[in-house]
Every structure is written in structure tokens, then in C-alpha cells.
Enzyme design. Sequence first.
Site, PDB file in Angstrom:
ATOM      1  N   ASP A  36     111.138  73.177  19.967  1.00  0.00           N
ATOM      2  CA  ASP A  36     112.163  73.050  18.933  1.00  0.00           C
ATOM      3  C   ASP A  36     111.519  72.808  17.581  1.00  0.00           C
ATOM      4  O   ASP A  36     110.861  71.787  17.372  1.00  0.00           O
ATOM      5  CB  ASP A  36     113.114  71.892  19.289  1.00  0.00           C
ATOM      6  CG  ASP A  36     114.094  72.279  20.376  1.00  0.00           C
ATOM      7  OD1 ASP A  36     114.717  73.354  20.253  1.00  0.00           O
ATOM      8  OD2 ASP A  36     114.228  71.515  21.355  1.00  0.00           O
ATOM      9  N   ASP A 173     121.257  75.895  25.461  1.00  0.00           N
ATOM     10  CA  ASP A 173     120.469  74.766  24.959  1.00  0.00           C
ATOM     11  C   ASP A 173     121.439  73.691  24.497  1.00  0.00           C
ATOM     12  O   ASP A 173     122.405  73.999  23.803  1.00  0.00           O
ATOM     13  CB  ASP A 173     119.608  75.282  23.783  1.00  0.00           C
ATOM     14  CG  ASP A 173     118.625  74.248  23.257  1.00  0.00           C
ATOM     15  OD1 ASP A 173     118.569  73.119  23.784  1.00  0.00           O
ATOM     16  OD2 ASP A 173     117.905  74.594  22.294  1.00  0.00           O
TER      17      ASP A 173
HETATM   18 ZN    ZN Z   1     116.165  74.265  21.287  1.00  0.00          ZN
END
Ligand code: ZN
Length: 216
Positions: A36, A173
Site C-alpha cells: 500500500d 481490499d
Molecule cells: Zn491496498
Amino acid sequence: MSGLKLSPSIYGADLGDLRGAIRQLEAAKVELLHVDVMDGHFVYNMGFGVDHVRQIKNMTSIPLDVHLMIERPERLVEDFCKAGADMITVHAESTTRLLSCLEKIKANGKKAGIVLCPATHESILQYCLDSTDMVLQMMYNPGEVSLFHDNLLEKLTSIRKMFGDRDIDLEVDGGITDKNIKKVKDAGANVFVSGGFVFKGDVAENIQKLRDELAK
Ligand code: ZN
């Protein structure tokens, strides 16, 4: 549909022992490693950058699934490709140059994907599908934690239908656990990010729980 793949988010690991966390994921034979990237603008938090991707690439041969939560990703997609990303997803909401972002990523020999926030209508995918290897549907707003919204299951099914017979992965996600992974799979997802759940307690056991649910 391509096979089912787990893509644990390394942001959920003990960042003081990244190498140890990656060894655990390798032992559990996860298919992808989700990274991320957050810039403090598109999302208020900050996460990994280009140099971290390069370092993580040096630690493992698990393909890196890099999720860019940054404004104007067109400025940086090539740097992330060179740093070792194997696939890069960019938010439809983060750029006015979505197609050229995808094309730049693919020109570097990497897989390219589009991310949609919960409230973004899936129709935005319509003119990009032939340039897309993956669509990532956020189950909550990036950088926030919220309840699981069941209406997003319908959206997953609708996106999967839009793919037709194209070979495109549908990733989810945000808050994925052993309690909801089967629901999102049944709705059409085949790639599953999980951070908090995977790294809370025993990693091998948690990954097995997710695999058991997927097998049901
Ligand atoms: Zn992510």
C-alpha cells in the site's frame, strides 16, 4: 476467471520486522504481496514509497501487487515499475489520465489495474477494460476503516459481468477476514487483500483460515 489468489498487505505487518513477515508469507505460499503506497494527500495517511518497494523486491520473489493511493499517479508509475512492482493499480479517482497511466505501466512490461472506491460507479471501467489486467474494488474508502457494506457485493457481481470473457482479475481490499472472504468470492472476486486479519496473531493459521473459507 483466473485462479484464487491471496495478496496479504504488508502494511499490516510488524514494520520493524519486514523480513520476518515476508518469510512467514513465503512459508504460507501466498500468491501475491500487496504493498500500500500512500502519499498523505489522496489519503491522509502515509505508506510505502518507491524505495520501500525496491527494498521489498530485494527480499522476496513473491510478485509485488502495488496499490497506489496517491494523487496524479502518472508522475510515478514508471518509478514504481523500475523499483520492482509486478502489477500496479491506480485509483480512477486520483487522475484525469487513467488510460495513459495503464499504458505506461504496460509499456514497462507490468500488469496494470484500476482501483475503485466504494462510491465510484463501475461504468468508469467501460472504456478501459481492454487496457486492464485487474480491477481492485475497495470495500471501504482507502485509509479509512468502516463496516462491511453488503451492497458492494452486487457491485462486484456487476463488474465481473462487465469483464465478459476477458482474462481480468477482480481484487478486493479493505476489511477482508475469514468471516466475509467467501461472500466476496461468491460475488465474483478472485484476488483477496487482507492485512489486519492476516497479521493479527499466527500468520500461517490465519492464511489457512482464509484458504479453508475459499475452498468451501
Ligand atoms: Zn491496498
